[in-house]
Design a protein around this motif. Structure first.
Motif, short mmCIF file in Angstrom:
data_model
loop_
_atom_site.label_atom_id
_atom_site.label_comp_id
_atom_site.label_asym_id
_atom_site.label_seq_id
_atom_site.Cartn_x
_atom_site.Cartn_y
_atom_site.Cartn_z
N ALA A 81 0.83 -1.21 0.00
CA ALA A 81 0.00 0.00 0.00
C ALA A 81 0.86 1.26 0.00
CB ALA A 81 -0.94 0.00 1.21
N LEU A 82 2.12 1.14 0.41
CA LEU A 82 3.06 2.26 0.39
C LEU A 82 3.91 2.26 -0.88
CD1 LEU A 82 4.32 2.14 4.10
CD2 LEU A 82 2.55 3.62 3.13
N GLY A 83 3.64 1.32 -1.79
CA GLY A 83 4.40 1.22 -3.02
C GLY A 83 5.70 0.46 -2.87
N ILE A 84 5.82 -0.32 -1.80
CA ILE A 84 7.04 -1.09 -1.53
C ILE A 84 6.78 -2.54 -1.87
CG2 ILE A 84 8.72 -1.76 0.23
CD1 ILE A 84 7.85 0.80 1.79
N LYS A 85 7.56 -3.07 -2.80
CA LYS A 85 7.41 -4.45 -3.24
C LYS A 85 8.40 -5.35 -2.52
CE LYS A 85 4.57 -3.44 -6.67
NZ LYS A 85 3.22 -3.30 -6.33
N GLY A 86 7.98 -6.59 -2.28
CA GLY A 86 8.83 -7.55 -1.60
C GLY A 86 9.43 -8.57 -2.55
N HIS A 87 10.49 -9.19 -2.09
CA HIS A 87 11.15 -10.28 -2.81
C HIS A 87 11.08 -11.51 -1.90
CE1 HIS A 87 13.92 -12.40 -5.38
NE2 HIS A 87 14.70 -12.65 -4.34
N ASN A 88 10.22 -12.45 -2.25
CA ASN A 88 10.00 -13.65 -1.43
C ASN A 88 11.13 -14.64 -1.64
OD1 ASN A 88 9.04 -16.10 -0.33
ND2 ASN A 88 6.95 -15.40 -0.55
N MET A 89 11.69 -15.13 -0.54
CA MET A 89 12.79 -16.10 -0.59
C MET A 89 12.43 -17.35 0.20
SD MET A 89 15.86 -13.34 -0.09
CE MET A 89 17.17 -14.52 -0.31
N THR B 61 1.71 10.07 0.90
CA THR B 61 0.43 10.78 1.02
C THR B 61 -0.33 10.27 2.24
OG1 THR B 61 -0.82 9.16 -0.28
CG2 THR B 61 0.25 10.97 -1.51
N LYS B 62 -1.32 11.04 2.68
CA LYS B 62 -2.21 10.58 3.74
C LYS B 62 -2.98 9.35 3.29
CE LYS B 62 -3.18 14.99 6.01
NZ LYS B 62 -4.23 15.97 6.36
N GLU B 63 -3.34 9.32 2.01
CA GLU B 63 -4.09 8.18 1.46
C GLU B 63 -3.29 6.89 1.55
OE1 GLU B 63 -5.78 11.92 0.28
OE2 GLU B 63 -3.76 11.20 -0.11
N GLN B 64 -1.98 6.99 1.37
CA GLN B 64 -1.14 5.80 1.53
C GLN B 64 -1.16 5.31 2.98
OE1 GLN B 64 2.84 6.58 0.06
NE2 GLN B 64 2.38 5.51 -1.85
N VAL B 65 -1.14 6.22 3.93
CA VAL B 65 -1.22 5.84 5.34
C VAL B 65 -2.52 5.08 5.59
CG1 VAL B 65 -1.38 6.69 7.72
CG2 VAL B 65 0.24 7.74 6.13
N ASP B 66 -3.63 5.62 5.08
CA ASP B 66 -4.93 4.96 5.25
C ASP B 66 -4.92 3.57 4.61
OD1 ASP B 66 -5.82 7.29 6.49
OD2 ASP B 66 -6.86 8.03 4.70
N ALA B 67 -4.36 3.46 3.39
CA ALA B 67 -4.32 2.18 2.69
C ALA B 67 -3.43 1.17 3.41
CB ALA B 67 -3.83 2.39 1.25
N PHE B 68 -2.30 1.62 3.95
CA PHE B 68 -1.38 0.79 4.74
C PHE B 68 -2.13 0.19 5.92
CE2 PHE B 68 0.99 1.19 8.77
CZ PHE B 68 2.05 0.32 8.59
N HIS B 69 -2.86 1.03 6.65
CA HIS B 69 -3.57 0.59 7.84
C HIS B 69 -4.67 -0.41 7.47
CE1 HIS B 69 -6.27 0.90 11.36
NE2 HIS B 69 -5.12 0.98 12.02
N ASP C 217 3.07 18.77 10.91
CA ASP C 217 1.78 18.25 10.47
C ASP C 217 1.94 16.78 10.11
OD1 ASP C 217 -0.83 18.04 9.70
OD2 ASP C 217 -0.61 19.18 7.85
N ASN C 218 2.09 15.93 11.11
CA ASN C 218 2.29 14.50 10.91
C ASN C 218 0.96 13.76 10.90
OD1 ASN C 218 5.25 14.12 10.89
ND2 ASN C 218 5.08 15.11 12.88
N TYR C 219 0.85 12.81 9.99
CA TYR C 219 -0.34 11.96 9.87
C TYR C 219 0.17 10.53 9.82
CZ TYR C 219 -4.82 10.30 7.95
OH TYR C 219 -6.02 9.67 7.75
N GLY C 220 -0.30 9.68 10.72
CA GLY C 220 0.23 8.33 10.76
C GLY C 220 -0.77 7.32 11.24
N ALA C 221 -0.35 6.06 11.18
CA ALA C 221 -1.16 4.94 11.65
C ALA C 221 -0.22 3.85 12.15
CB ALA C 221 -2.04 4.40 10.53
N TYR C 222 -0.68 3.09 13.14
CA TYR C 222 0.13 2.04 13.75
C TYR C 222 -0.56 0.69 13.61
CZ TYR C 222 2.96 5.64 15.97
OH TYR C 222 3.81 6.70 16.20
#
Length: 123
Positions: free
Chosen positions: A25-33, A71-79, A102-107
């Motif tokens: 959701a943050l645009g980070i792709k993984g490499h499965n091993m 973006t804030k939308e990426q934070v929402d999608a990540f969560h 002006d921080n916007y986050g999710a845990y």
């Protein structure tokens, strides 16, 4: 400063599914091993997998791993993606009171209990 950050997983497939969704959701792709996966983005590297010593994976109490969102939308999608793929909410998306600027986050907590977050900061 760091070459990578690695967290353990008791069920690698479950944890990889979680991180593929949340970090995807943050645009980070993984490499499965197989029993591990690595995610690289903007020079940073993050890994998840079964502990090499054969012991159970545990989380670090008090530790948090933060991922940058564009973006804030990426934070929402990540969560949302993390919660829908085996994670639990540890702080809903929104402005973080007490944080500078002006921080916007999710845990989230991953399937093992590791605490991760995504943050967007207005420039």
């Amino acid at each position: 400063m760091f070459t990578h950050i690695m967290v353990g997983a008791n069920d690698p497939a479950e944890s990889i599914k979680f991180y593929d969704a949340a970090l995807g959701a943050l645009g980070i792709k993984g490499h499965n091993m197989g029993d591990r996966a690595f995610y690289s983005h903007n020079g940073g590297n993050f890994g998840v997998g079964a502990p090499r010593d054969g012991q159970s994976a545990t989380f670090g109490n008090g530790g948090t791993i933060g991922f940058k969102a564009d973006t804030k939308e990426q934070v929402d999608a990540f969560h949302a993606a993390g919660c829908a793929n085996g994670g639990t909410c540890d702080g809903k998306p929104g402005k973080r009171d007490g944080a500078p600027g002006d921080n916007y986050g999710a845990y989230l907590r991953d399937p093992v209990g590791n605490k991760i977050c995504a943050f967007w900061t207005k420039k």
